[in-house]
Design a protein around this motif. Structure first.
Motif, PDB file in Angstrom:
ATOM      1  N   UNK A 360      -3.246  19.615 -60.535  1.00 47.79           N
ATOM      2  CA  UNK A 360      -4.010  18.367 -60.395  1.00 47.79           C
ATOM      3  C   UNK A 360      -5.326  18.199 -61.006  1.00 47.79           C
ATOM      4  N   UNK A 361      -5.944  17.092 -60.991  1.00 49.65           N
ATOM      5  CA  UNK A 361      -7.340  16.836 -61.425  1.00 49.65           C
ATOM      6  C   UNK A 361      -8.463  17.726 -60.768  1.00 49.65           C
ATOM      7  N   UNK A 362      -9.430  18.103 -61.607  1.00 49.81           N
ATOM      8  CA  UNK A 362     -10.578  18.937 -61.275  1.00 49.81           C
ATOM      9  C   UNK A 362     -11.785  17.816 -61.186  1.00 49.81           C
ATOM     10  N   UNK A 384      -9.077  22.266 -58.382  1.00 51.73           N
ATOM     11  CA  UNK A 384      -8.068  20.990 -58.517  1.00 51.73           C
ATOM     12  C   UNK A 384      -7.592  20.425 -57.022  1.00 51.73           C
ATOM     13  N   UNK A 385      -7.540  19.053 -57.138  1.00 55.79           N
ATOM     14  CA  UNK A 385      -7.046  18.527 -56.018  1.00 55.79           C
ATOM     15  C   UNK A 385      -6.475  16.928 -56.156  1.00 55.79           C
ATOM     16  N   UNK A 386      -5.248  16.975 -55.576  1.00 53.23           N
ATOM     17  CA  UNK A 386      -4.623  15.646 -55.688  1.00 53.23           C
ATOM     18  C   UNK A 386      -4.274  15.371 -54.334  1.00 53.23           C
ATOM     19  N   UNK A 395     -25.381  11.951 -42.978  1.00 52.77           N
ATOM     20  CA  UNK A 395     -26.237  12.478 -43.893  1.00 52.77           C
ATOM     21  C   UNK A 395     -26.361  11.727 -44.985  1.00 52.77           C
ATOM     22  N   UNK A 396     -25.279  11.034 -45.433  1.00 56.14           N
ATOM     23  CA  UNK A 396     -25.011  10.337 -46.754  1.00 56.14           C
ATOM     24  C   UNK A 396     -24.250  11.314 -47.692  1.00 56.14           C
ATOM     25  N   UNK A 397     -24.011  12.517 -47.335  1.00 60.64           N
ATOM     26  CA  UNK A 397     -23.114  13.543 -48.108  1.00 60.64           C
ATOM     27  C   UNK A 397     -21.714  13.056 -48.017  1.00 60.64           C
ATOM     28  N   UNK A 398     -20.858  13.502 -48.790  1.00 56.16           N
ATOM     29  CA  UNK A 398     -19.298  13.451 -48.864  1.00 56.16           C
ATOM     30  C   UNK A 398     -18.750  14.472 -48.713  1.00 56.16           C
ATOM     31  N   UNK A 399     -17.760  14.387 -47.918  1.00 56.22           N
ATOM     32  CA  UNK A 399     -16.870  15.630 -47.356  1.00 56.22           C
ATOM     33  C   UNK A 399     -15.354  15.189 -48.102  1.00 56.22           C
ATOM     34  N   UNK A 400     -14.964  16.146 -48.886  1.00 59.37           N
ATOM     35  CA  UNK A 400     -13.627  16.184 -49.743  1.00 59.37           C
ATOM     36  C   UNK A 400     -12.885  17.125 -49.005  1.00 59.37           C
ATOM     37  N   UNK A 401     -11.483  16.612 -48.480  1.00 55.10           N
ATOM     38  CA  UNK A 401     -10.684  17.634 -47.634  1.00 55.10           C
ATOM     39  C   UNK A 401      -9.318  17.240 -47.845  1.00 55.10           C
ATOM     40  N   UNK A 402      -8.409  18.193 -47.608  1.00 53.95           N
ATOM     41  CA  UNK A 402      -6.843  17.938 -47.539  1.00 53.95           C
ATOM     42  C   UNK A 402      -6.400  18.005 -49.126  1.00 53.95           C
ATOM     43  N   UNK A 403      -5.125  18.046 -49.261  1.00 55.33           N
ATOM     44  CA  UNK A 403      -4.546  17.765 -50.436  1.00 55.33           C
ATOM     45  C   UNK A 403      -3.976  19.052 -50.921  1.00 55.33           C
ATOM     46  N   UNK A 404      -3.451  19.130 -52.113  1.00 54.02           N
ATOM     47  CA  UNK A 404      -2.927  20.048 -52.878  1.00 54.02           C
ATOM     48  C   UNK A 404      -3.702  20.350 -54.287  1.00 54.02           C
ATOM     49  N   UNK A 405      -3.451  21.510 -54.884  1.00 50.94           N
ATOM     50  CA  UNK A 405      -3.812  21.768 -56.248  1.00 50.94           C
ATOM     51  C   UNK A 405      -2.856  21.414 -57.455  1.00 50.94           C
ATOM     52  N   UNK A 416       0.857  24.332 -53.285  1.00 49.68           N
ATOM     53  CA  UNK A 416      -0.607  24.988 -53.557  1.00 49.68           C
ATOM     54  C   UNK A 416      -1.467  24.205 -52.639  1.00 49.68           C
ATOM     55  N   UNK A 417      -1.360  24.292 -51.341  1.00 49.96           N
ATOM     56  CA  UNK A 417      -2.526  23.495 -50.289  1.00 49.96           C
ATOM     57  C   UNK A 417      -3.808  23.681 -50.802  1.00 49.96           C
ATOM     58  N   UNK A 418      -4.678  23.034 -50.859  1.00 47.38           N
ATOM     59  CA  UNK A 418      -6.011  23.095 -50.926  1.00 47.38           C
ATOM     60  C   UNK A 418      -6.754  23.119 -49.355  1.00 47.38           C
ATOM     61  N   UNK A 419      -7.167  24.454 -49.079  1.00 45.84           N
ATOM     62  CA  UNK A 419      -7.365  24.357 -47.454  1.00 45.84           C
ATOM     63  C   UNK A 419      -9.016  24.288 -47.234  1.00 45.84           C
ATOM     64  N   UNK A 420      -9.420  24.642 -48.353  1.00 49.22           N
ATOM     65  CA  UNK A 420     -11.042  24.452 -48.232  1.00 49.22           C
ATOM     66  C   UNK A 420     -11.815  23.188 -48.417  1.00 49.22           C
TER      67      UNK A 420
END
Length: 607
Positions: A360-362, A384-386, A395-405, A416-420
């Protein structure tokens, strides 16, 4: 002076007893603990549905790295995961937070029997679903405060639909599949157990599946796109007579549809401070004047991969900062920047259907749409994450979670799930320091998962069903019915003395705020480092599905002054957004942020 400090200290102790600071201990010492799970709702008049109870997936091998859900463990700067429910009976494909601190959750009616019964012996009769008679629920409402839920009843299929909350706080849900593709449904919040879905007799003019919704400054909702639906329409309609004249062709959607893959479904929509609409699909974006049905501007394509379903990435409108003259009526609009992360290479969907899972895209891209000649500024994620979800934090920060690599969105098309999760700090000057990898979950969240921000600063996460039906055994990634919370690092117990606790709002009546109005917030604080500034942010709750948090919006208010009332009490005065274009009418969570540590949010209503 000593006597005054002594009285202030006693006042703080009283306040802490009445308004306890949210800490890991206060969250995990209640029904959230796994050793005291709450059962899913079964009406007493109905037999238990144990025959439908799934076999829960086993935790991955790295589960030993997950910190314990207890404040007795060591301080962990990478955040904390807590299991809230082993099963809510359905898979959380769609989620919407409401102003009464409840979350509406639903999946689809053609999955087969769910794991939660409809109450009072009710059943749904359908001619186009897998079951002709279905006495199970495919929607629930989750109570954040009590960590409980109850079933709701949808009449037609809501699979891959869209929604927005109107200015009165009513959830307006549009489209779906088969018999539900042209339906409009309402959910009105209530504080009892009697509110449920209402399906309107009026229909959408066009059948919409995989469309996106956005609340507008005038309170209407615009519904854009869908499979082979290269158009947009509004709810409510401009007239009482529904006609094809109220559907507006959008050639941009047809031009961005790839052969065999599409890659333009669930387009990313962001309302701009000038009242126009930013629309992104595939790799392309435009500014749409939806009033006059005109494309006002085209932007360069984002480099790299495709970004729209099924090559699914995610997008946020970065925080709108109202400072100085930018917060006054008639003043220039704030700077506007869109961010898009993740996705997949063109052809990944086709390859995955053949069993080949392409990386997936990085990359992430940022586009400052208010610049005279903007270009995408590209950055590299730690992995990588799709199918990522992107949420704006207080706080104005962005949380990126879920998906696969690897792979693509769709049934069994990712691996290949992205757990972090990853924390992204958009205001960090050094691009190499913007991304921080946080602690992993044990639950893969692949296709049909979702996440929403809660008023206490936690992130509610659920879903993942990459199958055509509910499948709990015999597959690599079983259907997931769990609900969990991620506590970002700012909720760590080491920050309890830095965490503001809001007491009162001064100026508005019943927390209803007018545009451009000045108002004050009184709050307590255990520790205020010298020179540390306060921020006040307001966030519109999102409708999240398919990796896009629709209507999500964060506005940083202009702080015009603050003063210390006592040793532990403060008052900050801010200006409300000046126009409906910057903050459409409706409900927002408002936070006081002290040095990156937010308070619990308080609901206000812009009107």
């Amino acid at each position: 002076m000593a006597s005054q400090n002594h009285r202030s200290f006693i006042f703080l102790i009283i306040i802490m007893l009445v308004f306890p600071f949210p800490t890991y201990s206060s969250i995990s010492s209640s029904p959230f603990q796994e050793n005291n799970p709450l059962p899913f709702f079964i009406h007493p008049s109905l037999p238990p549905r144990s025959e439908f109870e799934p076999e829960l997936p086993q935790a991955p091998s790295d589960s030993a790295n997950i910190p314990p859900s207890s404040s007795s463990g060591p301080i962990n700067p990478g955040g904390l995961w807590i299991l809230l429910q082993k099963s809510i009976g359905i898979s959380a494909m769609h989620m919407q937070l409401l102003y009464n601190n409840k979350v509406v959750i639903f999946d689809r009616t053609d999955f087969g029997r769910s794991n939660i019964s409809l109450p009072f012996g009710r059943c749904r009769f359908s001619v186009d679903d897998k079951l002709r008679i279905d006495c199970t629920a495919h929607s629930v409402i989750y109570d954040i405060v009590t960590n409980t839920f109850r079933p709701l009843m949808v009449q037609t299929d809501v699979w891959c639909s869209s929604a927005a909350v109107n200015p009165d706080g009513v959830l307006v849900q549009t489209g779906g599949y088969r018999g539900g593709a042209d339906k409009i449904r309402l959910f009105t919040p209530c504080n009892n157990d009697f509110c449920d879905w209402l399906e309107l007799p009026q229909n959408l003019t066009v059948r919409r599946w995989y469309a996106s919704d956005q609340i507008l400054p005038d309170g209407r909702i615009i519904i854009v796109g869908g499979r082979r639906a290269f158009s947009y329409e509004f709810f409510p309609k401009n007239s009482v007579f529904f006609s094809n004249a109220e559907v507006y062709w959008l050639q941009f959607l047809k031009e961005t549809s790839d052969p065999r893959e599409e890659n333009n479904l669930y387009p990313f929509l962001h309302l701009l401070p000038d009242g126009n609409l930013f629309v992104f699909a595939n790799q392309h974006s435009v500014i749409l004047d939806y009033v006059n049905n005109k494309i006002l501007r085209k932007f360069p394509p984002i480099p790299g991969e495709k970004r729209s379903y099924p090559s699914t990435g995610s997008s946020v409108l970065l925080p709108l900062r109202l400072t100085g003259s930018g917060s006054r009526l008639g003043s220039p609009s704030p700077e506007v920047e869109v961010m898009i992360c993740g996705g997949a290479n063109g052809g990944s969907y086709i390859q995955a259907r053949l069993g080949v899972y392409v990386a997936a895209s990085k990359s992430c891209g940022r586009l400052r749409v208010t610049d005279p000649d903007p270009e995408w500024e590209m950055e590299t994620m730690p992995m990588n994450r799709v199918m990522p979800d992107m949420l704006l934090l207080p706080t104005g920060d962005v949380l990126i979670l879920n998906g696969a690599s690897k792979g693509s969105a769709g049934w069994e098309l990712a691996d290949d799930p992205v757990l972090h999760p990853v924390l992204y700090r958009p205001s960090e000057m050094d691009p190499q320091q913007r991304f921080t990898v946080l602690n992993p979950t044990v639950n893969p969240r692949l296709y049909h998962s979702s996440a929403v921000l809660l008023p206490d600063g936690r992130v509610l996460v659920g879903g993942s069903n990459p199958h055509a039906l509910y499948r709990f055994t015999g597959v690599k990634y079983p259907t997931d019915l769990t609900l969990e919370a991620f506590l970002p690092p700012y909720l760590g117990p080491q920050y309890s003395q830095l965490r503001p606790s809001i007491l009162t709002f001064e100026g508005p009546t019943d927390n209803i705020i007018s545009y451009g109005q000045q108002f004050s917030i009184t709050f307590t604080l255990g520790l205020h480092p010298p020179g540390q500034d306060f921020r006040v942010t307001m966030i519109a709750p999102s409708f999240t599905t398919h990796s896009f948090a629709m209507n999500q919006r964060l506005v940083m208010l202009d702080v015009v002054g603050y003063r210390q009332l006592s040793a532990f009490a403060f008052k900050v005065t801010v200006c409300a957004p000046p126009t409906r274009n910057i903050a459409p009418p409706g409900y927002y969570m408002t936070f006081v942020v002290n040095g990156g540590i937010p308070s619990t949010g308080v609901w206000i209503r812009m009107k």
